[in-house]
Design an enzyme around this catalytic site. Structure first.
Site, mmCIF file in Angstrom:
data_model
loop_
_atom_site.group_PDB
_atom_site.id
_atom_site.type_symbol
_atom_site.label_atom_id
_atom_site.label_comp_id
_atom_site.label_asym_id
_atom_site.label_seq_id
_atom_site.Cartn_x
_atom_site.Cartn_y
_atom_site.Cartn_z
ATOM 1 N N LYS A 160 -8.350 -1.045 5.776
ATOM 2 C CA LYS A 160 -8.568 -1.505 4.398
ATOM 3 C C LYS A 160 -7.676 -2.702 4.090
ATOM 4 C CE LYS A 160 -8.040 2.816 2.897
ATOM 5 N NZ LYS A 160 -8.487 4.149 3.205
ATOM 6 N N HIS A 217 0.857 -1.190 0.000
ATOM 7 C CA HIS A 217 0.000 0.000 0.000
ATOM 8 C C HIS A 217 0.885 1.229 0.000
ATOM 9 C CE1 HIS A 217 -3.578 2.396 0.945
ATOM 10 N NE2 HIS A 217 -2.747 3.149 1.641
ATOM 11 N N ARG A 249 -13.499 13.550 7.477
ATOM 12 C CA ARG A 249 -12.212 14.131 7.909
ATOM 13 C C ARG A 249 -11.692 15.127 6.872
ATOM 14 N NH1 ARG A 249 -8.849 9.199 8.091
ATOM 15 N NH2 ARG A 249 -7.146 10.648 8.450
HETATM 16 N N1 URA Z 1 -4.967 7.320 3.036
HETATM 17 C C1 URA Z 1 -5.977 6.658 3.622
HETATM 18 O O1 URA Z 1 -6.416 5.626 3.121
HETATM 19 N N2 URA Z 1 -6.486 7.146 4.766
HETATM 20 C C2 URA Z 1 -6.043 8.271 5.349
HETATM 21 O O2 URA Z 1 -6.533 8.649 6.388
HETATM 22 C C3 URA Z 1 -4.993 8.976 4.721
HETATM 23 C C4 URA Z 1 -4.474 8.447 3.577
#
Ligand code: URA
Length: 443
Positions: free
Chosen positions: A187, A82, A168
């Site tokens: 995730k 990721h 957010r």
């Molecule tokens: N990428 C994400 O998936 N979540 C975040 O909070 C910041 C970057």
């Protein structure tokens, strides 16, 4: 339980239990807790932080807010990676076939791009015919057969994170280490891999501007993964300029193919080899990253890595001939050279500004449902440390003939370059490695 009491507890520096965190997350997901209370809670977390256990609890509450993927029908230790977001970041296109070429199964879900950052799915869809939607059983079967499948996120994965991240974004609560760490890891955990390598960017174009903050974020994510039984490591790299030379979907696929043939830009190859080597160690394929790098370099040299990309593209309906004939990828109608206005050395390149310029050319989306043009984008001719003369080409825009605003985009591209009067001191790309054992600075 009442949301207001939990907001107050966090605001006053208290510690929330798993049940309290799950109450907030589930209530928000179901619509029982309104945006204004969740915003207040996110701001309380922003100022008060969360301890290790709270951060892991938040991650798991979000990971279980929707579907989770069970990859057990796939044999072996499955690896995932990721990136915390970058411009010109085509590492998945390289790392996934590269590790698959040395026998590590990759069953990966990727996202689409939004704003200045691109998405792996858009890049893959630049390959004529390539499908990024596979039925679950076909997905498993493909990984068991050829070692790799990359698909778009399907089903209802981490709906709590989707809702909270959008909130957010508009309440100035993105830049909180526990909130970013739990968002990313929820995730990854829901997506099911056994081993997770995080590509954490630091610098002007990244969420975390300092190496110290990036290490703290990386450590928070590695701790979460380790705590819930996933082998996790993070590689922290500099994001003070785009990775490689290409920005834009088909252009990045072309650069990824060159890299898989061992003919790619040095920075891109170096980062990909490092990420892939950590995937090899975490999955137990090799004992050390040095041993892994040798195998991986051999996969580049022997053609095994590009052959794996070909097999992967073909299995998902893509034209495998693009590997030998990149001109089969979508090509822009026209090009515009962006020229330097002065003599000097390239001191910095604002990656975010170039990402936005590429988006305005049509390579990315300003809004979630915008269409994209796979052919357009930017190729850099000069990178940090290069000498330039006034009138020399800094970058080339690949454009649609007659598109509006091209002059302004060319100007924004020129302005993304800072030209200094002295040669800058070279900055290393790889800065730190964070594992369950601790962090190691590389320079
Ligand atoms: N990428 C994400 O998936 N979540 C975040 O909070 C910041 C970057």
């Amino acid at each position: 339980m009442r949301a207001v009491d939990l907001i107050q507890k966090k605001r006053n520096g208290g510690t929330l239990s798993y049940d309290e965190i799950a109450y907030l997350i589930n209530g928000y997901c179901k619509g029982d807790i309104p945006d204004y209370q969740m915003s207040a809670w996110a701001m309380a977390v922003y100022f008060q932080g969360m301890n290790k256990k709270e951060t892991a609890d938040l991650t798991m509450a979000m990971a279980h807010s929707g579907d989770t993927v069970d990859l057990s029908p796939i044999r072996g230790m499955k690896a995932d990676k990721h990136s915390t977001g970058g411009v010109g970041d085509k590492t998945t296109l390289i790392v996934a076939p590269l590790v698959a070429a040395i026998g590590i199964p990759v069953a990966k879900m990727s996202g689409k791009g939004l704003g200045h950052t691109g998405g792996t799915i858009d890049k893959l869809e630049a390959i004529p015919g390539l499908r990024t939607e596979l039925a679950r059983d076909d997905f498993f079967e493909q990984v068991n057969e050829i070692g790799i499948a990359v698909v778009g996120q399907s089903g209802n994965l981490t709906p709590a994170d989707k809702k909270l991240y959008a909130l957010r974004d508009v309440t100035a609560t993105v830049e909180s280490i526990p909130l970013i760490a739990s968002s990313v890891m929820s995730k990854k955990i829901a997506a099911g891999a056994d081993a997770i390598v995080l590509d954490v960017k630091t610098g002007s174009g990244a969420f975390m501007k300092s190496l110290e903050d990036s290490e703290t974020l990386a450590k928070a994510m590695v701790d979460i993964g380790t705590e819930v039984g996933r082998k996790t490591a993070a590689v922290i790299s500099d994001m003070d300029q785009p990775l490689g030379f290409a920005i834009g979907n088909a252009l990045e696929v072309q650069e990824a193919i060159a890299t898989l043939r061992g003919e790619g830009p040095e920075d891109l190859e170096q980062l990909c080899l490092t990420l892939a080597a950590h995937m090899a160690v975490l999955t137990g394929r090799t004992e050390t990253t040095e041993e892994a790098e040798e195998l991986l370099r051999e996969a580049l040299r022997s053609g095994a890595a590009s052959a794996k990309f070909r097999a992967f593209a073909a299995a998902q309906g893509g034209d495998p001939n693009v590997i030998d004939n990149p001109e089969l990828l979508p090509q822009a109608e026209d090009t515009i050279e962006v020229l330097a206005a002065e003599d000097g050395w390239v001191a910095a390149i604002q990656a975010e500004q170039l990402g936005l310029a590429a988006m305005k050319l049509g390579a990315g989306r300003a809004a979630k449902d915008d269409p994209i043009d796979y052919a357009v984008g930017i190729t850099l001719r000069k990178k940090v440390g290069d000498q330039v003369r006034s009138g020399e080409t800094l970058a080339v825009l690949h454009v649609r003939r007659g598109a509006v605003g091209l002059e302004a985009i060319a100007e924004e591209t020129r302005e993304a370059y800072s030209i200094g009067s002295r040669q800058p001191v070279p900055r290393p790309l790889l800065l730190s490695i964070v594992t369950a054992e601790g962090s190691v600075r590389l320079s």
